[in-house]
Design a protein around this motif. Structure first.
Motif, PDB file in Angstrom:
ATOM      1  N   CYS A 169     -10.939   9.160   3.146  1.00 20.90           N
ATOM      2  CA  CYS A 169     -10.539   7.798   2.258  1.00 20.90           C
ATOM      3  C   CYS A 169      -9.944   7.757   1.460  1.00 20.90           C
ATOM      4  CB  CYS A 169     -12.082   6.900   2.448  1.00 20.90           C
ATOM      5  SG  CYS A 169     -12.874   7.186   4.151  1.00 20.90           S
ATOM      6  N   SER A 183       1.235  -1.379  -0.045  1.00 16.80           N
ATOM      7  CA  SER A 183       0.098  -0.105  -0.407  1.00 16.80           C
ATOM      8  C   SER A 183       1.230   1.382   0.104  1.00 16.80           C
ATOM      9  CB  SER A 183      -0.985  -0.189   1.509  1.00 16.80           C
ATOM     10  OG  SER A 183      -0.242  -0.302   2.277  1.00 16.80           O
ATOM     11  N   PHE A 210      -6.524  -3.200   6.421  1.00 17.24           N
ATOM     12  CA  PHE A 210      -6.850  -0.990   6.265  1.00 17.24           C
ATOM     13  C   PHE A 210      -8.094  -0.976   7.900  1.00 17.24           C
ATOM     14  CE2 PHE A 210      -4.415  -2.134   2.962  1.00 17.24           C
ATOM     15  CZ  PHE A 210      -4.936  -1.433   2.007  1.00 17.24           C
ATOM     16  N   ALA A 225     -13.130   2.145   6.704  1.00 15.08           N
ATOM     17  CA  ALA A 225     -12.175   1.405   6.521  1.00 15.08           C
ATOM     18  C   ALA A 225     -12.986   0.658   7.687  1.00 15.08           C
ATOM     19  CB  ALA A 225     -11.119   1.042   6.969  1.00 15.08           C
ATOM     20  N   TYR A 240      -8.596   3.374   3.337  1.00 13.04           N
ATOM     21  CA  TYR A 240      -8.465   3.671   4.762  1.00 13.04           C
ATOM     22  C   TYR A 240      -9.613   4.340   4.978  1.00 13.04           C
ATOM     23  CZ  TYR A 240      -3.545   2.089   4.273  1.00 13.04           C
ATOM     24  OH  TYR A 240      -2.620   1.508   3.719  1.00 13.04           O
ATOM     25  N   THR A 250      -6.918   1.625  10.281  1.00 14.26           N
ATOM     26  CA  THR A 250      -7.159   3.061  10.891  1.00 14.26           C
ATOM     27  C   THR A 250      -7.409   2.923  12.279  1.00 14.26           C
ATOM     28  OG1 THR A 250      -8.804   2.783   8.687  1.00 14.26           O
ATOM     29  CG2 THR A 250      -9.561   4.345  10.342  1.00 14.26           C
TER      30      THR A 250
END
Lengths: 311, 485, 480
Positions: free
Chosen positions: B76, A155, B122, B88, B84, B126
């Motif tokens: 996000c 990512s 994710f 998430a 994210y 978060t």
């Protein structure tokens, strides 16, 4: 009179001593031979150059221990071969591993020393909890985190990036170094031995903690620095699982040398006929590592002992 | 036993947990009430208090962190079509209504559907971001409050330069530990939490959702119940193979540790024998085996002992055996006991040089006058060994024995490279010589049965953690590590 | 003070907005970097790069650069399902992966009319049945075949005559003379052991075995019918049990590798059932002049194997079967949609008959289009290919008549057949052991007829349902 007695005792002792000494020599030589056999076999296989009667090269494991014919063919093939569609794969692998090892060495050593010094010489509120936490985290098998690390790195774009597959090398360096800080126990044991009086007197002279670390502790830590550097430099050469997951099975151009060699024999399309080339690769990988260990033997022993004594 | 003593068993029992929590809240209120307007504003905007006290750089840094985290939470950003941020958190429930996967034949536009493993990962990232947010929030308020207090007593609030200088001295540990903490949080803690979470899902390439392998759901404790009942592919595998694998793991760890340990001592004694020449040469030879990477040396041994390798051919040519012996259990029909014995023996080959090095150092430290005194008293070599050498070495290396035992529980290379897990049992992943770790590896990486792997990992952790806690708590080394000096 | 606070608030909000602009609103962004990446088999990478370069030279308005990389086709599916965005825009997989890749949304359907027309015109029925899958309940073409593959027999010409290589019994005779076992396989999984399950009667090519016949191409649809409990299958497995127990019969590959078994110095086996990807290793083991290639041999049922069975009789001859597969091009679902039309155009070119023919000449890839056997014979007659190449191509095309393509249309069926332990049960039958060999046993023994029937029922049940039954029916055979 007493000296005569002593000498007599010495001479008779020396006979039994002589017998036990020669027995010891014999045992040790036998053991040394046993210990060397597997390594000898790999080295011999690397130079093996046997052919079938019709000219096909025998690259597989054969039943004879000593090669019937020797030559440098395997080494030549190793450096020019195209593995997994990557021309000159082996030199590329060595180059990748070298880069990873150098950076890992620098970053890991720095991190481990920092943490170990803090745990050993500094006192602060979170000290004991941190030590307990790092011990607990270290008990989880590392395989559990491999996939997650891959996706985290991805990512950020540091691996699995079709446009820049070489970034996965950076990702792997991060992954290796990040875990290093938790392995501070040996270094901490070493720092524990340095007398606190040294630190205290420096403080009285008005040094900051940083100055103490840099001017006093570090010069004294040469053995442990070399030990850590040795351990983190040789690590990437030996790891064949983690590197494959992080760099990716679809990225053979950026594999490390251990992943590459292992895949030759155990990958998805293993070619057992590449065994002699594998052996040649092993010899090439082993030489620098063994040389390093030989030269830095005393530091390694010191590090091992420090780790053992303090646990 | 009173609750107080249970919670804080140390001799000087400090305040109990409840008391400490209460103190935290009252501190919080006090901070808000007593603080300057800047501090009060810091509760909303990070760094406001710092700006108020003219600590511009510090304030700006706090503000930046708040802005970044809030931006991620609100807007996000997505990777691989998985977001994210607050989305998430919603995804963490793993309630998907459809696979997504809209395809437009004309333009070729394809929007792929949900990827559950990324949603879980994710989601945790978060949550981690939220924790960081509140941590920095607290930090910014504290820094503003500290400046308030400084102002009150007439001191000028610290400038950025002074803060930095502090980092090199009284707060040096913060400077030293921060990189490691961040790295550990991202690369060790977060992935481990993620994998533990997977143990509560149905993420298993065998039990996959009929719609595809990217979708799974929360299973609660059903996976653990399945271990006991043996249902489902997870249950079938773990229920039937966990106890045998666990038993072998212990047997292996005990034998491996003890054989290497005593073997190393004996070898060290042999090499250290008085009057022996070439100590360095012998020691170097044995270091050679440590230096060569394990995947080379163990694969070499595996091939030497293979079905068509030198050993079997020699034995067959000499007429001692009719057909090749499967030393390492590489065939399902090979003897499991033989494989287990061979693995322990070969592990001695790997481990003894290491312990030999270690005990060499220790042996040289044993004060020589102990031996002299014993010899004068007429003790034989054997007696001296058992009464002086052995107790001393054991005492000094007890922590090592324990950590070596735990290390052997997790020893991967020795088993994986030699036997690949041993004679396979048709129907299972775990073979005859599989340890918990190698089993975990096979199940996760080879087969993609992630929830099974996570369950095995958790069990492994519980076992090793229990052993560690029990032994370390008791060992003097731990309690007195502070006072070694 | 108030002024300062106001300034701060404004500052904060601006900053938040600034950083917020960077992230996207969740819409999938499409990166088109002007390159179309293609994955083909490792041996063919250079060839296809050449073909693509020629195509670009001939069509200068194509608009994209093309990069061809060699990638082990066996691991492509694994790489993609783990991380779809890491894969190439066009990749090659064996057709049995189509179901999995389509249902996990790693591939885009093919909609170009010209390409669909070419696929329909060129390919045999057998292939056309297995390259379709579904998306949101609509059926689409997913894979474009361009290489065909099947398993065949490699044998040691020095110790086995051509006549002996035609049957298992002949191989056993040769093995008896040489003092070793006759034959081995390269793996004990559902693909490499298919010769037993898919064996067909020699006279009429019949078998009672069905694997997902008539299954829906839609996910979650009907699984069709499967059957492996026919009397002929039972007899075949009982024959195989005896053949494996025979000291000169069948053995599983050694841990040193099947080529160590095949090696003429080791005298492990005289023959192995393998595919074209094993050619290099096999010729290294035997020496290319010793390498014989032919169809999978026939075997004759013994009286012991048909005891108690009515559907077959002693003396019935069967030929071992195989899965006749094709390798297909597929388009990555994560590929930018702007490339879509060009990707299909490129695939149409790369899978055309002319390119398949050239690929056969240069890389020994057996073409997938129907009627390719005539081209191969022509090449051999003109001396353009070596005898081994000719034999391999002929063997594969010959075996295609004795096999079926792996019928895996959905990912579920793929998993149920390969994983879920069905191959392990079949192995237990051949080894005459219980299943599983430890722990709670589901099949107590496979030595008697009832045991074998029970195990085959279990296999069929796993194929259809993906799990083991809680109880077995009283009388077998029974529908699973």
């Amino acid at each position: 009179m007493s000296t005569d007695l002593k000498q007599k005792k010495f001479r008779s002792q020396s006979r039994t001593q002589k017998v036990s000494l020669s027995a010891t020599y014999i045992i040790l030589i036998i053991l040394a031979i046993i210990w060397i056999i597997p390594l000898l076999w790999i080295a011999l296989s690397a130079f093996r150059c046997e052919f079938q009667p019709d000219g096909t090269f025998i690259g597989r494991v054969t039943s004879n221990f000593f090669p019937k014919a020797v030559g440098l063919k395997n080494f030549k093939d190793l450096f020019t071969a195209t593995y997994y569609g990557v021309p000159n794969a082996f030199p590329k692998w060595i180059f990748n591993t070298l880069i990873i090892a150098i950076f890992d060495c620098i970053i890991s050593t720095f991190l481990v020393l920092s943490v170990a010094y803090c745990m050993s010489k500094l006192r602060f509120k979170m000290r004991k909890p941190f030590m307990n936490l790092s011990m607990v985290i270290g008990l989880f098998p590392s395989f559990m985190s491999m996939i997650a690390i891959y996706f985290l790195l991805k990512s950020i774009g540091l691996t699995g990036n079709p446009a820049h597959p070489e970034y996965s090398v950076i990702g792997l360096i991060l992954a290796y170094s990040a875990g290093a800080g938790m392995g501070f126990q040996v270094a901490k044991g070493f720092f524990d031995v340095i007398p606190n009086a040294l630190v205290e007197s420096a403080k009285l002279d008005g040094c900051t903690n940083y100055q103490i670390f840099r001017r006093i502790i570090l010069p004294l830590s040469k053995p442990i620095i070399i030990y850590q550097a040795l351990m983190s430099f040789t690590g990437p050469w030996m790891d064949f699982i983690f590197a494959k997951v992080i760099i990716g099975a679809d990225n053979p151009a950026h594999w490390t040398v251990s992943v590459g060699l292992y895949s030759l024999l155990f990958g998805t399309h293993p070619d057992t006929n590449l065994f002699t080339q594998f052996a040649a690769g092993c010899v090439i990988v082993a030489i620098p590592i063994v040389t390093l260990f030989m030269f830095l033997q005393q530091y390694y022993v010191e590090g091992v002992t420090a780790g053992a004594v303090k646990g | 036993m009173s609750t107080k003593a249970l919670i804080a068993p140390s001799i000087n029992s400090g305040p109990s947990f409840g008391e400490r929590l209460g103190k935290r809240f009252s501190n919080f209120g006090k901070r808000f009430a007593d603080g300057s307007p800047g501090t009060k504003l810091s509760h909303l905007i990070f760094g406001a208090g710092n700006f108020y006290h003219k600590q511009y750089i510090k304030g700006f840094l706090f503000l930046l962190i708040q802005a970044a985290i809030l931006a991620i939470m609100i807007f996000c950003p997505s990777i691989n079509n998985t977001p994210y941020g607050w989305k998430a958190l919603k995804n963490l429930t793993l309630k998907y209504t459809s696979m997504g996967g809209e395809f437009d034949p004309v333009t070729g536009q394809f929007t792929t559907g949900s990827d559950c493993k990324l949603m879980v990962l994710f989601g945790f990232v978060t949550i981690a971001l939220i924790i960081v947010y509140f941590f920095v929030w607290n930090l910014s308020i504290n820094s503003s409050y500290k400046a308030d207090m400084d102002r009150k007593v007439g001191k000028k609030p610290a400038t950025f330069k002074e803060d930095m200088a502090e980092l090199l001295d009284s707060r040096f540990h913060i400077l030293m530990l921060t990189p490691t903490c961040i790295a550990a949080a991202i690369f060790t803690i977060l992935p481990t939490v993620f994998m533990i979470a997977l143990a509560f899902t149905s993420y298993n390439s065998y039990d996959m959702n009929v719609l595809g392998t990217n979708l799974f759901e929360w299973n609660g404790f059903r996976n653990f119940v399945a271990v006991f009942t043996g249902e489902g592919s997870l249950g079938f595998e773990v229920h039937n193979r966990f106890l045998p694998v666990l038993g072998w793991t212990f047997v292996w760890a005990i034998f491996a540790t003890l054989t290497c340990y005593f073997g190393g001592i004996i070898l060290a004694l042999l090499i250290n024998k008085k009057g022996l020449n070439g100590k360095k040469i012998f020691r170097t030879l044995f270091i050679l085996t440590i230096a060569v990477p394990q995947f080379i040396s163990l694969l070499a041994v595996r091939n030497i002992l293979g079905e068509y390798g030198p050993v079997n051919s020699m034995l067959m040519n000499a007429g001692w055996i009719q057909s090749p012996i499967g030393f390492l259990g590489l065939h399902p029909t090979d003897s499991e006991k033989l494989a287990k014995v061979m693995v322990i023996i070969i592990n001695m080959w790997v481990g003894i040089p290491y312990t030999m090095l270690m005990t060499s150092g220790i042996l040289m430290n044993i004060p020589a006058d102990l031996y002299e005194a014993a010899r004068v008293d007429g003790a034989s070599t054997v007696k001296m060994f058992f009464k002086i050498t052995l107790p001393y070495v054991i005492f000094v290396t007890t922590p090592y024995l324990i950590s070596s035992f735990i290390g052997n529980i997790n020893s991967f290379n020795s088993i994986f490279l030699l036997t690949g897990g041993g004679p396979t049992y048709t129907g299972y992943q775990a073979g005859g010589t599989d340890l918990l770790v190698t089993w975990l590896f096979k199940v996760t990486i080879d087969q993609g049965m992630y929830n099974t792997g996570a369950v095995i990992g958790i069990f492994t952790f519980i076992i090793t953690a229990t052993i560690t806690l029990v032994t370390y708590r008791r060992s003097k080394a731990y309690n007195e590590e502070d006072t070694f000096q | 003070m108030k002024k300062l606070t106001a300034i701060l608030l404004v500052l904060a909000m601006t900053l938040v907005l600034f950083t917020g602009c960077g992230g996207d609103s969740g819409k999938k962004e499409e990166k088109d970097d002007g390159i179309i990446r293609v994955w083909v088999g490792e041996e063919s990478a250079e060839f296809y790069q050449k073909v693509c370069d020629e195509y670009l030279a001939a069509n200068s308005d194509f608009g994209y650069k093309i990069e061809v990389k060699g990638m082990d086709t066996g691991s492509v599916a694994g790489v993609i399902t783990n991380d779809p965005t890491a894969a190439a825009d066009i990749y090659t997989v064996a057709h049995d992966n189509i179901g999995k890749l389509a249902s996990t949304q790693c591939a885009k359907p093919i909609t170009d009319e010209a390409l669909i027309a070419q696929v329909t015109a060129d390919n045999p029925e057998a292939f056309k049945n297995v390259i379709y899958s579904s998306l949101n309940d609509k059926e689409y073409l997913y894979g474009v075949p361009y290489i065909s593959q099947a398993l065949f027999l490699y044998y040691n010409k020095a110790l086995v005559t051509e006549e002996q290589a035609k049957s298992f019994e002949g191989l056993r005779e040769a093995a008896r003379a040489a003092g070793c076992k006759a034959i081995t396989v390269t793996g004990d999984d559902g693909f490499n052991m298919s010769f037993a399950i898919l064996a067909r009667k020699v006279d009429d090519k019949s078998t009672t075995v069905k694997i997902y016949e008539g299954a829906d191409k839609v996910l979650g649809g009907a699984k069709g019918t499967s059957n492996c409990q026919g009397d002929d299958t039972v007899a075949i497995y009982r024959w195989l049990q005896a053949f494996a127990a025979d000291p000169n019969g069948f053995k599983w590959a050694s841990s040193d590798g099947w080529d160590a078994d095949l090696d003429k110095d080791n005298k492990g086996v005289l023959a192995v059932i393998g595919g074209s990807w094993h050619f290099k290793t096999a010729s290294a083991a035997l020496g290319e002049s010793n390498l014989g290639i032919t169809l999978i041999p026939t075997f004759t049922l013994t009286p012991a194997s048909v005891e108690g069975l009515t559907g077959v009789a002693a003396g019935d001859t069967f030929r071992g079967g195989t899965f006749a597969d094709c390798k297909c091009f597929m388009i990555n679902a994560n590929s930018a949609s702007s490339k879509y039309a060009k990707e299909q155009e490129l695939i149409k070119h790369l899978s055309s008959k002319e390119i398949q023919d050239r690929s056969f000449l240069e890389c020994s890839n057996v073409p997938a289009y129907s009627g390719s056997v005539s081209y191969i014979e022509q090449c051999f007659a003109e001396g353009k290919i070596t005898e081994s190449q000719h034999k391999m191509a002929a063997a594969q095309l010959g075996m295609a008549e004795w096999g079926i393509p792996q019928p895996f249309i959905t990912s579920t069926l793929n998993t149920y057949y390969y994983s879920k332990q069905a191959p392990s049960v079949l192995r237990a039958i051949v080894d005459k052991t219980a299943y599983p060999t430890t722990g709670t046993q589901i099949i107590e023994e496979t030595e008697t007829l009832e045991g074998v029937r029970k195990a085959l029922y279990l296999v069929e049940y796993i194929w259809m349902h993906g799990l083991t039954p809680t109880e077995f029916p009283a009388t077998l055979p029974a529908g699973a």
